[in-house]
Each structure stands twice: as structure tokens, then as C-alpha cells.
Design an enzyme around this catalytic site. Structure first.
Site, PDB file in Angstrom:
ATOM      1  N   MET A 112       0.652  -1.078  -0.030  1.00 19.13           N
ATOM      2  CA  MET A 112       0.003   0.008  -0.089  1.00 19.13           C
ATOM      3  C   MET A 112       0.882   1.217  -0.143  1.00 19.13           C
ATOM      4  O   MET A 112       0.263   2.300   0.406  1.00 19.13           O
ATOM      5  CB  MET A 112      -0.843  -0.001   1.060  1.00 19.13           C
ATOM      6  CG  MET A 112      -1.995  -1.320   1.194  1.00 19.13           C
ATOM      7  SD  MET A 112      -3.440  -1.017   2.052  1.00 19.13           S
ATOM      8  CE  MET A 112      -2.776  -0.862   3.709  1.00 19.13           C
TER       9      MET A 112
ATOM     10  N   ALA B 132       4.223   4.083   1.093  1.00 14.66           N
ATOM     11  CA  ALA B 132       4.766   4.430   2.214  1.00 14.66           C
ATOM     12  C   ALA B 132       5.886   3.419   2.444  1.00 14.66           C
ATOM     13  O   ALA B 132       5.883   2.859   3.514  1.00 14.66           O
ATOM     14  CB  ALA B 132       3.922   4.621   3.422  1.00 14.66           C
TER      15      ALA B 132
ATOM     16  N   HIS C 198       9.135   0.969   3.409  1.00 13.18           N
ATOM     17  CA  HIS C 198       9.985   1.182   4.479  1.00 13.18           C
ATOM     18  C   HIS C 198      11.207   0.196   3.884  1.00 13.18           C
ATOM     19  O   HIS C 198      10.666  -0.612   3.091  1.00 13.18           O
ATOM     20  CB  HIS C 198       9.490   1.302   5.667  1.00 13.18           C
ATOM     21  CG  HIS C 198       8.442   0.030   6.029  1.00 13.18           C
ATOM     22  ND1 HIS C 198       9.056  -1.269   6.104  1.00 13.18           N
ATOM     23  CD2 HIS C 198       7.172  -0.037   6.148  1.00 13.18           C
ATOM     24  CE1 HIS C 198       7.842  -2.012   6.237  1.00 13.18           C
ATOM     25  NE2 HIS C 198       6.919  -1.455   6.321  1.00 13.18           N
TER      26      HIS C 198
ATOM     27  N   HIS D 228       9.536  -3.559   3.333  1.00 13.79           N
ATOM     28  CA  HIS D 228       9.051  -3.510   2.122  1.00 13.79           C
ATOM     29  C   HIS D 228      10.265  -3.862   1.117  1.00 13.79           C
ATOM     30  O   HIS D 228       9.914  -4.727   0.127  1.00 13.79           O
ATOM     31  CB  HIS D 228       8.196  -2.390   1.409  1.00 13.79           C
ATOM     32  CG  HIS D 228       6.762  -1.985   2.163  1.00 13.79           C
ATOM     33  ND1 HIS D 228       6.654  -0.867   3.021  1.00 13.79           N
ATOM     34  CD2 HIS D 228       5.666  -2.573   2.157  1.00 13.79           C
ATOM     35  CE1 HIS D 228       5.597  -0.753   3.302  1.00 13.79           C
ATOM     36  NE2 HIS D 228       4.883  -2.081   2.967  1.00 13.79           N
TER      37      HIS D 228
END
Ligand code: AMP
Length: 280
Positions: free
Chosen positions: A29, A31, A33, A36
Site C-alpha cells: 500500500m 509508504a 520502508h 517492504h
């Protein structure tokens, strides 16, 4: 790195990829970091091409406010993905994924969605199942990567593949944590300095429950965790469960031949954080 903003353009390019090449899909989804990115790197290593989808899926949010405030950092995300040589990024629009009706489909996840996140976030897993199924249909990946951070989601996606009989291998990826143990999450960016300082309590109580697992009974561990959160002004426990990893049913008596995990959901103000840990 190629960025696709429509299903048609992605499908067009994918149609030129020979079947002998493998495709790994990493749904996110955004955003992004380190957690991910580590999954994307794994996907890149294990496949000829890796596709990252970035889509804040409205049907999996049971709380309008949470959806509205979900962090969006698209330019930064693209830069990070470019740096690790991601091949494709898919950023569809909501109206294209759902046409005019933003609703989830029904699934029979055989009870996996009736506990923990499923009881506290109504309709969440139907939303997750709907969007992941749509991505699978569009992309047809050989492998799809999901983090153990959302362990219940991971088990539900495995069930989705089983009930739909899809030829997709679901790859589980370990939890990435900050130095103080807090599981990395896009939502961490919304924590105040004080809330951020308090948040590792979640990890620390999971560690303690692991330590207690073979020494104390389940009730003792649950009471202990509840008390730890009662003593903390900045975090409110929503649930703590010890569950069998296959059925996700809360455990009453431990059977040493089975595997268990501890699961926590807690609020820091209005920000909801989840985490889990293998106990044996
Ligand atoms: P999200 O963008 O939160 O939907 O997450 C996209 C994928 O990354 C999901 O499969 C998550 O389980 C996974 N993920 C998110 N945070 C972490 C983390 N800290 N460690 C490992 N995987 C994660």
C-alpha cells in the site's frame, strides 16, 4: 524501472514477456520502508522480473479515518524502488480496480478470517482477498510475496490460492524490525515522538510471552500481557492471542507437536499497530 498507471498498459507489456521468464509480485500500500524493500529484493533475486503494486485498497479499511490518514509518499517510494532496480511498479487508480462499485467479494476462508483481525476489523479480509485476487488475475505471477508481519493475512492468501486453485507460490517473508524491536510499518510514521518511544512495549511483551511459553500456562501469559498494557498510558491493548499457526484458533492447551504464535493489536492514540512472534 517501468511505472504503469493502468491495467491495460501493464497487461500490454506483460504480454511480451515469454512464459519461460518468472514473475514475482509484491503487493503493497506504499509508504515503503526497509521491510517492504527487503521483500522486493527477495522477489528480484528469486524471479526474472519483480512487480511491486502500490495501491491503498479502500475495501480493506473498516475505518474511514484510517483510510484518509494512510500515509502516501509516492515520489519517495518510486525513488527507493528505482535504487534497488525494481523492474515494474503498478499504481492503478481506485476506479479502474473497482469500476463504479467499491465493494468486496465474499470468500470462504474456512474460519481463518473469523478470529483476531477478522473480528476487530469487519470485512477487512474480504477486502484483502478481493484486491489480491484482482492483482493475481491481471498479473498472473509465478510467486507472490507477503510479510509475516501480517501473519493472518499471509495464511488467508495461502487459503485463497488453495480454494481458487491458482498456480501461484506464496512466499512468506520474515518481519523487519527497528533497532528497538518495533515492527516496521507505514503507520509508524504517524506516531508522535512519545508514542514512538512507548511502542516497543508490543515487541517486548511478545518476547516475554515467548520466554513464558513452556514455563507458564496460557492464562498466566494473557494476564501478564494485559497487565503490562494496563500499566502503560500510551498504548491500549486491543487483543493478545496465542494461536495455532495453521488454524489461527486461540490455543487452550499446548500440544508440543503443533506450532504457535503470539499476536498483538494495540492502539497508540488512534494509530493501530499489530505484531506477532513465533513461540516454538
Ligand atoms: P502494506 O504496505 O502494509 O500492505 O504491506 C505490504 C507487504 O509488506 C505485506 O505483505 C506486509 O505483510 C509486508 N510488510 C509490511 N511491514 C513489514 C515488516 N515490518 N516486515 C516484513 N514484512 C512487512
Amino acid at each position: 524501472m517501468k511505472v504503469f498507471k493502468s491495467v491495460k498498459s501493464l497487461k500490454h507489456d506483460l504480454s511480451f514477456i515469454d512464459k519461460k521468464y518468472s514473475i514475482g509480485l509484491v503487493p503493497t500500500m506504499g509508504a515503503l520502508h526497509e521491510g517492504h524493500l527487503s521483500i522486493v529484493k527477495k522477489g528480484k533475486k528469486e524471479n526474472d522480473f519483480v512487480i511491486v503494486s502500490i495501491f491503498v485498497n479502500p475495501t480493506q479499511f473498516d475505518n474511514e479515518e484510517d483510510l484518509k490518514k494512510y500515509p502516501v509518499t509516492l515520489d519517495k517510494d518510486l525513488k527507493l524502488l528505482q535504487e534497488i532496480n525494481c523492474d515494474f511498479v503498478f499504481i492503478p487508480r481506485v476506479d479502474e480496480m473497482y469500476n463504479s462499485s467499491i465493494v468486496a467479494n465474499n470468500f470462504n476462508f474456512q474460519g481463518l478470517d473469523k478470529v483476531m483481525e477478522g473480528t476487530h476489523r469487519k470485512g477487512h479480509f474480504e477486502g484483502v482477498g478481493t484486491i489480491v485476487n484482482k492483482f493475481f488475475k491481471i498479473i498472473n505471477p509465478n510467486k507472490a510475496y507477503f510479510g509475516e508481519k501480517d501473519f493472518q493475512q499471509l495464511q488467508i492468501i495461502k487459503k485463497l490460492v488453495e480454494i481458487k486453485n491458482l498456480p501461484i507460490q506464496i512466499v512468506a517473508c520474515k518481519i523487519f524490525r527497528e533497532k528497538d524491536g518495533l515492527a516496521m510499518s507505514s503507520r509508524n510514521a504517524r506516531l508522535t515522538t512519545q508514542q514512538r518511544k512507548a511502542a516497543p512495549l508490543i515487541y517486548n511483551t511478545l518476547l516475554k510471552s515467548k520466554e513464558f511459553f513452556y514455563k507458564k500456562d496460557i492464562k498466566y501469559i494473557k494476564d501478564f500481557v494485559e497487565m503490562e498494557f494496563k500499566n502503560d498510558d500510551l498504548l491500549q491493548l486491543e487483543y493478545f492471542e496465542i494461536a495455532d499457526i495453521k488454524t489461527l484458533k486461540p490455543v487452550i492447551n499446548i500440544n508440543e507437536s503443533e506450532n504457535y504464535r503470539a499476536f498483538i493489536a494495540a492502539f497508540s492514540g488512534t494509530i493501530r499497530l499489530i505484531d506477532n512472534m513465533a513461540l516454538n
